[in-house]
Design a protein around this motif. Structure first.
Motif, PDB file in Angstrom:
ATOM      1  N   ALA A 137       0.633  -1.169  -0.098  1.00  0.00           N
ATOM      2  CA  ALA A 137      -0.101   0.057  -0.009  1.00  0.00           C
ATOM      3  C   ALA A 137       0.784   1.118  -0.006  1.00  0.00           C
ATOM      4  N   ILE A 138       0.547   2.203  -0.587  1.00  0.00           N
ATOM      5  CA  ILE A 138       1.455   3.617  -0.680  1.00  0.00           C
ATOM      6  C   ILE A 138       0.702   4.605  -0.070  1.00  0.00           C
ATOM      7  N   GLY A 139       1.494   5.457   0.689  1.00  0.00           N
ATOM      8  CA  GLY A 139       0.771   6.352   1.446  1.00  0.00           C
ATOM      9  C   GLY A 139       0.703   5.749   2.954  1.00  0.00           C
ATOM     10  N   PHE A 140      -0.316   6.531   3.611  1.00  0.00           N
ATOM     11  CA  PHE A 140      -0.606   5.946   4.792  1.00  0.00           C
ATOM     12  C   PHE A 140      -1.929   5.386   5.057  1.00  0.00           C
ATOM     13  N   ALA A 141      -2.091   4.087   5.528  1.00  0.00           N
ATOM     14  CA  ALA A 141      -2.983   3.310   5.538  1.00  0.00           C
ATOM     15  C   ALA A 141      -3.036   2.620   6.953  1.00  0.00           C
ATOM     16  N   THR A 142      -4.195   2.532   7.680  1.00  0.00           N
ATOM     17  CA  THR A 142      -3.791   1.884   8.938  1.00  0.00           C
ATOM     18  C   THR A 142      -5.134   1.715   9.893  1.00  0.00           C
ATOM     19  N   LEU A 143      -5.049   0.419  10.389  1.00  0.00           N
ATOM     20  CA  LEU A 143      -6.524   0.035  11.121  1.00  0.00           C
ATOM     21  C   LEU A 143      -6.158   0.553  12.583  1.00  0.00           C
ATOM     22  N   LEU A 144      -7.303   1.386  13.182  1.00  0.00           N
ATOM     23  CA  LEU A 144      -6.969   1.966  14.714  1.00  0.00           C
ATOM     24  C   LEU A 144      -7.954   1.161  15.651  1.00  0.00           C
ATOM     25  N   ARG A 145      -7.604   1.213  16.863  1.00  0.00           N
ATOM     26  CA  ARG A 145      -8.795   0.672  17.697  1.00  0.00           C
ATOM     27  C   ARG A 145      -9.196   2.031  18.402  1.00  0.00           C
ATOM     28  N   THR A 146     -10.550   2.184  18.940  1.00  0.00           N
ATOM     29  CA  THR A 146     -11.090   3.164  19.412  1.00  0.00           C
ATOM     30  C   THR A 146     -11.966   2.916  20.461  1.00  0.00           C
ATOM     31  N   ARG A 147     -12.328   3.557  21.444  1.00  0.00           N
ATOM     32  CA  ARG A 147     -13.181   3.396  22.537  1.00  0.00           C
ATOM     33  C   ARG A 147     -14.521   2.844  21.965  1.00  0.00           C
ATOM     34  N   GLN A 148     -15.001   3.029  20.865  1.00  0.00           N
ATOM     35  CA  GLN A 148     -16.087   2.360  20.232  1.00  0.00           C
ATOM     36  C   GLN A 148     -15.916   1.026  19.496  1.00  0.00           C
ATOM     37  N   GLY A 149     -14.798   0.963  19.092  1.00  0.00           N
ATOM     38  CA  GLY A 149     -14.379  -0.350  18.503  1.00  0.00           C
ATOM     39  C   GLY A 149     -13.000  -0.262  17.569  1.00  0.00           C
ATOM     40  N   GLY A 150     -13.387   0.236  16.462  1.00  0.00           N
ATOM     41  CA  GLY A 150     -12.204   0.329  15.526  1.00  0.00           C
ATOM     42  C   GLY A 150     -12.466   0.996  14.293  1.00  0.00           C
ATOM     43  N   LEU A 151     -11.537   1.534  13.499  1.00  0.00           N
ATOM     44  CA  LEU A 151     -11.729   2.287  12.135  1.00  0.00           C
ATOM     45  C   LEU A 151     -10.544   2.253  11.295  1.00  0.00           C
ATOM     46  N   PHE A 152     -10.751   2.391  10.047  1.00  0.00           N
ATOM     47  CA  PHE A 152      -9.689   2.542   9.075  1.00  0.00           C
ATOM     48  C   PHE A 152      -9.610   3.935   8.526  1.00  0.00           C
ATOM     49  N   GLU A 153      -8.226   4.136   8.681  1.00  0.00           N
ATOM     50  CA  GLU A 153      -7.812   5.452   8.443  1.00  0.00           C
ATOM     51  C   GLU A 153      -6.873   5.545   7.277  1.00  0.00           C
ATOM     52  N   PHE A 154      -6.935   6.425   6.469  1.00  0.00           N
ATOM     53  CA  PHE A 154      -6.030   6.424   5.333  1.00  0.00           C
ATOM     54  C   PHE A 154      -5.758   8.038   4.779  1.00  0.00           C
ATOM     55  N   SER A 155      -4.399   8.078   4.138  1.00  0.00           N
ATOM     56  CA  SER A 155      -3.994   9.334   3.595  1.00  0.00           C
ATOM     57  C   SER A 155      -3.132   9.072   2.431  1.00  0.00           C
ATOM     58  N   MET A 156      -3.672   9.439   1.410  1.00  0.00           N
ATOM     59  CA  MET A 156      -2.515   9.414   0.242  1.00  0.00           C
ATOM     60  C   MET A 156      -2.134  10.461  -0.471  1.00  0.00           C
ATOM     61  N   PRO A 157      -1.032  10.735  -0.989  1.00  0.00           N
ATOM     62  CA  PRO A 157      -0.344  11.721  -1.516  1.00  0.00           C
ATOM     63  C   PRO A 157      -1.117  12.009  -2.701  1.00  0.00           C
ATOM     64  N   PRO A 158      -1.036  13.267  -3.241  1.00  0.00           N
ATOM     65  CA  PRO A 158      -1.612  13.652  -4.618  1.00  0.00           C
ATOM     66  C   PRO A 158      -0.894  12.694  -5.641  1.00  0.00           C
ATOM     67  N   ALA A 159      -1.806  12.481  -6.783  1.00  0.00           N
ATOM     68  CA  ALA A 159      -1.232  11.580  -7.873  1.00  0.00           C
ATOM     69  C   ALA A 159      -0.942  10.397  -7.615  1.00  0.00           C
ATOM     70  N   THR A 160      -1.312   9.684  -6.392  1.00  0.00           N
ATOM     71  CA  THR A 160      -0.947   8.070  -6.149  1.00  0.00           C
ATOM     72  C   THR A 160      -2.459   7.468  -5.928  1.00  0.00           C
ATOM     73  N   GLY A 161      -2.396   6.153  -6.085  1.00  0.00           N
ATOM     74  CA  GLY A 161      -3.498   5.450  -6.051  1.00  0.00           C
ATOM     75  C   GLY A 161      -3.373   3.878  -5.626  1.00  0.00           C
TER      76      GLY A 161
END
Length: 411
Positions: free
Chosen positions: A285-309
């Motif tokens: 995977a390119i850029g930032f992508a991670t599975l996070l734990r939260t108080r409510q359970g969890g979520l998937f967070e991502f951040s991709m630089p311009p012109a990438t996929g």
């Protein structure tokens, strides 16, 4: 000169002579100690040179015999390795390494009885020397004594730091035989100290993964295996192309898992326990992508630089043919329509079965839904969240709060 004066001179001379003698003895033994210490240091690097420095040390002589034989195996009883081994035994009758050289020479000559006698004596002298223990294992195997062989495996693995790398691969292959597997399970149920590392090794190895799976299943709760060992074995089975076995074993970790649905809608599976059947971030995977734990359970967070996929999130599926409904909720996504990420379902061979775009998160509270169809003859699929190239300065950012795939009729 008076008698008293003469006696004083003689006494003084005796004291000096005694001191000289003591000094000579100290120097002699000091020299021997230095030579012996030097020999012990050099023995770790060059046993033959160490033998030159300390020719009286039986252990060093045995190391020299060992190296000499390893460099040039010779069955002749008058060869240099044989002479060194016999000298070592005269210097120290308990040097197991010297006995090993003589035993291997006997094997090379075809004198099996003599080799067995020496190895038996060697094994009785030391339980920590690996080679005699291996001989005992081989001897038990030759007699068809499974329990005896495994007891010797246990002894070798408990007493030698080198045994793991030599014996684990052999045990991994041997567990294909049900009788050996059953006997090994009895041994492992006693929790020998090497059991956790062996089970970890089995779980992480692709070779003979199906036999390892049978061992884990048959051992059940009596087996000192961690959930991470089991998750690693799921990965190994998948890597080996054993998808049905992998799924069946995955269900021992997740009994509620249903192949008609995706799993872990709220991203709560712990990182060390994730398998391809769970949501996971691809290694490429390119850029930032991670599975996070939260108080409510969890979520998937991502951040991709311009012109990438590319793929940001994946889950392996084994969906039966049919129409499926995918829904979920996003947060923080704001892109032009041509740059929105999308969900894609592909067959394992890469053929795309369907896709649909996410909406921006300010539309309908970020909730999204779509339909995907699985045809016949596509038994294994990959569900992916794909990032498209964005021209926005900040690139593509956002979160997936939850997502679930289920049969359409089950809505």
């Amino acid at each position: 000169m008076s008698l008293a004066s003469t006696k004083q001179v003689v006494d003084l001379h005796s004291v000096k002579l005694h001191r000289v003698t003591l000094a000579f003895v100290a120097v002699m033994f000091g020299g021997l100690a230095v030579a012996n210490a030097a020999g012990n240091v050099v023995a770790k690097v060059d046993p033959i040179q160490a033998h030159v420095l300390a020719p009286w040390d039986g252990r060093i002589t045995a190391d020299a015999a060992n190296l000499s034989f390893a460099m040039r195996p010779d069955a002749n009883e008058s060869s240099d390795p044989a002479k060194l081994a016999k000298l070592a035994l005269r210097q120290d009758p308990t040097t197991v390494k010297a006995l090993n050289v003589l035993a291997f020479q006997a094997q090379l000559r075809g004198d099996t009885r003599r080799a067995n006698e020496i190895f038996a004596y060697s094994a009785n002298l030391s339980r920590r020397e690996l080679r005699p223990q291996i001989w005992k294992i081989e001897s038990s195997v030759a007699r068809g004594d499974i329990r005896g062989a495994l007891n010797n495996y246990d002894l070798a693995l408990r007493t030698s730091t080198e045994a793991n790398s030599l014996l684990y691969p052999v045990l991994k292959v041997a567990i294909s035989e049900p009788k050996i597997r059953a006997a090994l399970l009895q041994l492992l149920s006693k929790r020998p100290k090497w059991a956790p590392s062996f089970l970890s090794y089995l779980g992480s190895s692709r070779t003979n993964a199906v036999a390892a799976m049978h061992l884990f299943i048959e051992g059940g709760s009596n087996l000192p295996a961690t959930n991470q060992d089991r998750a690693n074995l799921v990965k190994a089975l998948i890597s080996d192309g054993k998808y049905d076995d992998a799924w069946n074993f995955y269900r021992t970790l997740h009994p509620q898992a249903d192949r008609r649905m995706s799993r872990d809608p709220n991203f709560v599976v712990e990182e060390g326990l994730r398998t391809p059947f769970d949501w996971h971030v691809p290694e490429d995977a390119i850029g930032f992508a991670t599975l996070l734990r939260t108080r409510q359970g969890g979520l998937f967070e991502f951040s991709m630089p311009p012109a990438t996929g590319g793929a940001m999130l994946k889950q392996l599926e084994m969906l039966p043919p049919g129409i499926y409904h995918l829904d979920g909720q996003s947060s923080g996504i704001s892109q032009p329509s041509g740059s929105l990420p999308y969900w894609s379902l592909t067959c394992l061979n890469g053929n795309q079965l369907g896709r649909f775009n996410l909406t921006n998160s300010d539309v309908n509270g970020g909730r999204f839904s779509g339909e995907l169809k699985v045809p016949a003859h596509c038994n294994i699929q990959v569900l992916s969240l794909i990032a498209r190239s964005s021209d926005e300065v900040e690139g593509l950012t956002g979160q997936i709060l939850h997502v679930a795939l289920r049969p359409k009729e089950g809505r």
